[in-house]
Design an enzyme around this catalytic site. Structure first.
Site, PDB file in Angstrom:
ATOM      1  N   TYR A 141       8.113 -20.906   9.660  1.00 10.88           N
ATOM      2  CA  TYR A 141      10.003 -19.601   9.292  1.00 10.88           C
ATOM      3  C   TYR A 141      10.338 -19.758   7.701  1.00 10.88           C
ATOM      4  O   TYR A 141      10.767 -19.378   7.152  1.00 10.88           O
ATOM      5  CB  TYR A 141      10.739 -20.874  10.004  1.00 10.88           C
ATOM      6  N   LYS A 189      -2.635 -26.242  17.678  1.00 11.85           N
ATOM      7  CA  LYS A 189      -3.546 -25.120  17.865  1.00 11.85           C
ATOM      8  C   LYS A 189      -4.308 -25.562  17.333  1.00 11.85           C
ATOM      9  O   LYS A 189      -5.211 -24.933  16.987  1.00 11.85           O
ATOM     10  CB  LYS A 189      -2.869 -23.920  18.131  1.00 11.85           C
ATOM     11  N   ASP A 221      -1.499 -22.798  24.031  1.00 13.75           N
ATOM     12  CA  ASP A 221      -1.306 -21.673  24.883  1.00 13.75           C
ATOM     13  C   ASP A 221      -2.084 -22.397  26.581  1.00 13.75           C
ATOM     14  O   ASP A 221      -0.771 -22.117  27.501  1.00 13.75           O
ATOM     15  CB  ASP A 221      -2.745 -20.890  24.935  1.00 13.75           C
ATOM     16  N   ASP A 245       9.585 -22.922  19.522  1.00 10.67           N
ATOM     17  CA  ASP A 245      11.028 -22.048  19.316  1.00 10.67           C
ATOM     18  C   ASP A 245      10.404 -21.127  20.474  1.00 10.67           C
ATOM     19  O   ASP A 245      11.136 -21.021  22.029  1.00 10.67           O
ATOM     20  CB  ASP A 245      11.091 -20.791  18.347  1.00 10.67           C
ATOM     21  N   ASP A 249      12.419 -21.449  25.422  1.00  8.06           N
ATOM     22  CA  ASP A 249      13.270 -20.412  25.520  1.00  8.06           C
ATOM     23  C   ASP A 249      12.719 -20.440  27.275  1.00  8.06           C
ATOM     24  O   ASP A 249      13.190 -20.383  28.315  1.00  8.06           O
ATOM     25  CB  ASP A 249      13.044 -19.044  24.665  1.00  8.06           C
TER      26      ASP A 249
HETATM   27  P1  NAD Z   1      18.808 -13.707  23.529  1.00  5.61           P
HETATM   28  O1  NAD Z   1      18.597 -15.482  23.676  1.00  5.61           O
HETATM   29  O2  NAD Z   1      20.415 -13.872  23.265  1.00  5.61           O
HETATM   30  O3  NAD Z   1      19.023 -12.496  25.098  1.00  5.61           O
HETATM   31  C1  NAD Z   1      18.048 -13.331  26.702  1.00  5.61           C
HETATM   32  C2  NAD Z   1      18.199 -13.038  27.763  1.00  5.61           C
HETATM   33  O4  NAD Z   1      18.664 -13.941  28.046  1.00  5.61           O
HETATM   34  C3  NAD Z   1      20.034 -11.357  27.804  1.00  5.61           C
HETATM   35  O5  NAD Z   1      18.683 -10.807  29.041  1.00  5.61           O
HETATM   36  C4  NAD Z   1      20.730 -12.163  27.818  1.00  5.61           C
HETATM   37  O6  NAD Z   1      21.225 -10.998  28.666  1.00  5.61           O
HETATM   38  C5  NAD Z   1      20.521 -13.665  28.208  1.00  5.61           C
HETATM   39  N1  NAD Z   1      21.415 -14.992  28.256  1.00  5.61           N
HETATM   40  C6  NAD Z   1      20.973 -14.884  26.692  1.00  5.61           C
HETATM   41  N2  NAD Z   1      21.714 -16.224  27.076  1.00  5.61           N
HETATM   42  C7  NAD Z   1      22.980 -15.729  28.540  1.00  5.61           C
HETATM   43  C8  NAD Z   1      24.121 -17.009  28.458  1.00  5.61           C
HETATM   44  N3  NAD Z   1      24.383 -17.704  28.163  1.00  5.61           N
HETATM   45  N4  NAD Z   1      24.754 -16.121  29.793  1.00  5.61           N
HETATM   46  C9  NAD Z   1      23.983 -15.615  30.290  1.00  5.61           C
HETATM   47  N5  NAD Z   1      22.851 -14.886  29.997  1.00  5.61           N
HETATM   48  C10 NAD Z   1      22.259 -15.041  28.304  1.00  5.61           C
HETATM   49  O7  NAD Z   1      17.677 -13.297  22.993  1.00  5.61           O
HETATM   50  P2  NAD Z   1      17.323 -11.878  22.363  1.00  5.61           P
HETATM   51  O8  NAD Z   1      18.273 -10.775  22.881  1.00  5.61           O
HETATM   52  O9  NAD Z   1      15.768 -11.976  22.108  1.00  5.61           O
HETATM   53  O10 NAD Z   1      18.050 -11.567  21.074  1.00  5.61           O
HETATM   54  C11 NAD Z   1      19.798 -11.432  21.185  1.00  5.61           C
HETATM   55  C12 NAD Z   1      19.653 -11.743  19.501  1.00  5.61           C
HETATM   56  O11 NAD Z   1      20.300 -13.102  19.549  1.00  5.61           O
HETATM   57  C13 NAD Z   1      18.761 -12.192  17.857  1.00  5.61           C
HETATM   58  O12 NAD Z   1      19.377 -11.077  17.287  1.00  5.61           O
HETATM   59  C14 NAD Z   1      18.490 -12.333  18.195  1.00  5.61           C
HETATM   60  O13 NAD Z   1      17.609 -12.885  16.815  1.00  5.61           O
HETATM   61  C15 NAD Z   1      19.307 -13.748  18.372  1.00  5.61           C
HETATM   62  N6  NAD Z   1      19.040 -14.940  18.734  1.00  5.61           N
HETATM   63  C16 NAD Z   1      19.544 -15.661  18.156  1.00  5.61           C
HETATM   64  C17 NAD Z   1      19.739 -17.080  18.348  1.00  5.61           C
HETATM   65  C18 NAD Z   1      20.963 -18.496  17.392  1.00  5.61           C
HETATM   66  O14 NAD Z   1      21.515 -17.660  16.626  1.00  5.61           O
HETATM   67  N7  NAD Z   1      20.602 -19.504  17.758  1.00  5.61           N
HETATM   68  C19 NAD Z   1      19.063 -18.025  19.012  1.00  5.61           C
HETATM   69  C20 NAD Z   1      18.018 -17.015  20.020  1.00  5.61           C
HETATM   70  C21 NAD Z   1      18.469 -15.479  19.115  1.00  5.61           C
HETATM   71  C1  IPM Z   2      16.474 -20.413  18.002  1.00  9.57           C
HETATM   72  C2  IPM Z   2      16.610 -18.874  17.718  1.00  9.57           C
HETATM   73  C3  IPM Z   2      16.631 -18.936  15.623  1.00  9.57           C
HETATM   74  C4  IPM Z   2      15.265 -19.617  15.173  1.00  9.57           C
HETATM   75  C5  IPM Z   2      16.714 -17.427  15.452  1.00  9.57           C
HETATM   76  C6  IPM Z   2      17.720 -16.583  15.884  1.00  9.57           C
HETATM   77  C7  IPM Z   2      16.346 -17.802  13.703  1.00  9.57           C
HETATM   78  O1  IPM Z   2      15.488 -18.416  18.156  1.00  9.57           O
HETATM   79  O2  IPM Z   2      17.479 -20.685  18.189  1.00  9.57           O
HETATM   80  O3  IPM Z   2      16.255 -20.997  18.931  1.00  9.57           O
HETATM   81  O4  IPM Z   2      14.073 -18.660  16.039  1.00  9.57           O
HETATM   82  O5  IPM Z   2      14.710 -20.708  15.245  1.00  9.57           O
HETATM   83 MN    MN Z   3      14.850 -18.902  19.752  1.00  8.55          MN
END
Ligand code: NAD
Ligand code: IPM
Ligand code: MN
Length: 365
Positions: A141, A189, A221, A245, A249
């Site tokens: 990062y 890894k 992995d 990260d 998820d």
């Molecule tokens: P996302 O986590 O936003 O969503 C992934 C899936 O999970 C989607 O289907 C969404 O609807 C569902 N989801 C997520 N949070 C939810 C909640 N609270 N309630 C119900 N459903 C939920 O990931 P993405 O779609 O890959 O990314 C969308 C945007 O968010 C991208 O621009 C990414 O960079 C950003 N992002 C930001 C952060 C942060 O700011 N902390 C973290 C992760 C992703």
């Molecule tokens: C998270 C998110 C962030 C990360 C992005 C949005 C920069 O995915 O907080 O998990 O990769 O750290």
């Molecule tokens: Mn993330």
């Protein structure tokens, strides 16, 4: 108790869920006579639109002057073609670096009521309780050199760690394991990457200070599979930025929804609190977002920044209570919805606040 909280509500579902977390904190402050102040600032896509940059100086200054920062997720498809440092996510990384927290704690536990919501079988997930410690300021990062050279058709990043960067996060992970089930899994890894060789050696070195903690190493992995097959076998898991990260998820599958996961980043000048999920553009603005990850993040503010452990526990108990009562946001319903009541983001927030109030009342009587 006096606490200054900077709030950046962010983009997409960020403002929807952050609003519910702030409402919980305001109730706790009112009930307990605490002096919590909130200053709201723009960050991410909303700041790009209003201020021309993802992390305006005014936001950064307010964050640095606060006791804790509560962040709503940032990002949106309209910003995806910007260069990395101009994107909403670039602003978030700059904020993390400025606040200085390097240990991102991401707890993941299985709520009994939600086991049916996991695609994993209930007997696999029931009782799972993992604390991920994700290194947050190093690795690919932040590593240099980094470039996407369009003319030459080449792109690269550098996954780099110093021994000290590994040692400091490993020490926090060992200390947390000492207070839990005394098991630490370090993920790397090391069969392929030099940076992981250094990681593993540094973790082993710190391990000598903690003979009471059982340390094991796993490759990333295999670990991605193990947490799905046998999540209950893990206690504290420490890993580098990118692996953390991805694993966290994935751990949303254990708890039933990514929307359930909170996080706290410690070790720097100001602690940073953010749910694990993103801005979820696919459901934004519809009242469909699950606010429980953001509310559980508020509980972590109470625990790590306010020192209000009883109140933090009351918020966590309240979340459990509303789930027991059958209240769900749509992401928490899979298959048979019989006996469940599906609520909007705001309705779920209100149910939790009611439950927090009765938890606190019961505790004080
Ligand atoms: P996302 O986590 O936003 O969503 C992934 C899936 O999970 C989607 O289907 C969404 O609807 C569902 N989801 C997520 N949070 C939810 C909640 N609270 N309630 C119900 N459903 C939920 O990931 P993405 O779609 O890959 O990314 C969308 C945007 O968010 C991208 O621009 C990414 O960079 C950003 N992002 C930001 C952060 C942060 O700011 N902390 C973290 C992760 C992703
Ligand atoms: C998270 C998110 C962030 C990360 C992005 C949005 C920069 O995915 O907080 O998990 O990769 O750290
Ligand atoms: Mn993330």
């Amino acid at each position: 108790m006096k606490l200054r909280i900077a709030v950046t509500a962010g983009d997409g579902i960020g403002p929807e869920v952050t609003g519910e977390a702030v409402a919980v904190l305001k109730d706790i402050a009112a009930q307990g006579g605490h002096d919590f102040s909130f200053v709201e600032k723009r960050m991410g896509g909303v700041a790009i639109v209003h201020d021309g940059m993802p992390l305006p100086k005014d936001t950064l200054d307010a964050a640095l002057a606060s006791d804790a920062v509560l962040l709503g997720a940032v990002g949106g498809n309209e910003f995806n073609s910007l260069p990395p440092d101009k994107r909403p996510e670039g602003g978030l990384l700059a904020l993390r670096a400025a606040l200085g927290g390097f240990a991102n704690l991401r707890p993941c536990f299985s709520f009994k009521e939600l086991t049916a919501n996991s695609p994993l079988r209930p007997e696999i997930v029931e009782g799972a309780d993992i604390l991920f410690v994700r290194e947050l300021l190093g690795g690919a990062y932040f590593g240099k050199p980094r470039e996407w050279n369009r003319e030459k058709g080449i792109g690269y990043n550098t996954m780099v760690y110093t021994r000290d960067e590994v040692t400091r996060v490993a020490r926090i992970a060992f200390q947390l394991a000492q207070k839990r089930r005394k098991k630490l899994t370090s993920v790397d890894k090391a069969n392929v990457l030099e940076v992981s060789g250094l990681w593993r050696a540094a973790v082993n070195e710190v391990g000598k200070e903690f003979p009471d903690v059982a340390l094991e190493h796993q490759y990333i992995d295999a670990m991605a599979m193990h947490i799905m097959n046998r999540p209950r076998d893990f206690d504290v898991v420490v890993t580098e930025n990118l692996f953390g990260d991805i694993l966290t998820d994935e751990s949303g599958v254990i708890t039933g929804s990514l929307g359930m996961l909170p996080s706290a980043t410690i070790g720097g000048k100001v602690n940073l609190y953010e749910p694990v999920h993103g801005s979820a553009p696919d459901i934004a603005g519809k009242g469909l977002a699950n606010p429980l990850g953001a509310i559980l993040t508020a509980a972590l503010i109470l625990r790590y920044s306010a020192g209000l452990e009883a109140e933090a526990a009351a918020v966590e108990a309240a979340v459990r209570k509303v789930l027991e009562q059958g209240f769900r946001t749509p992401d928490l319903v899979r298959g048979n919805a019989q006996g469940l009541t599906v609520l909007s983001t705001k309705e779920m927030g209100a149910k939790v606040r009611e439950a927090v109030a009765s938890e606190l009342l019961a505790a004080s009587s």
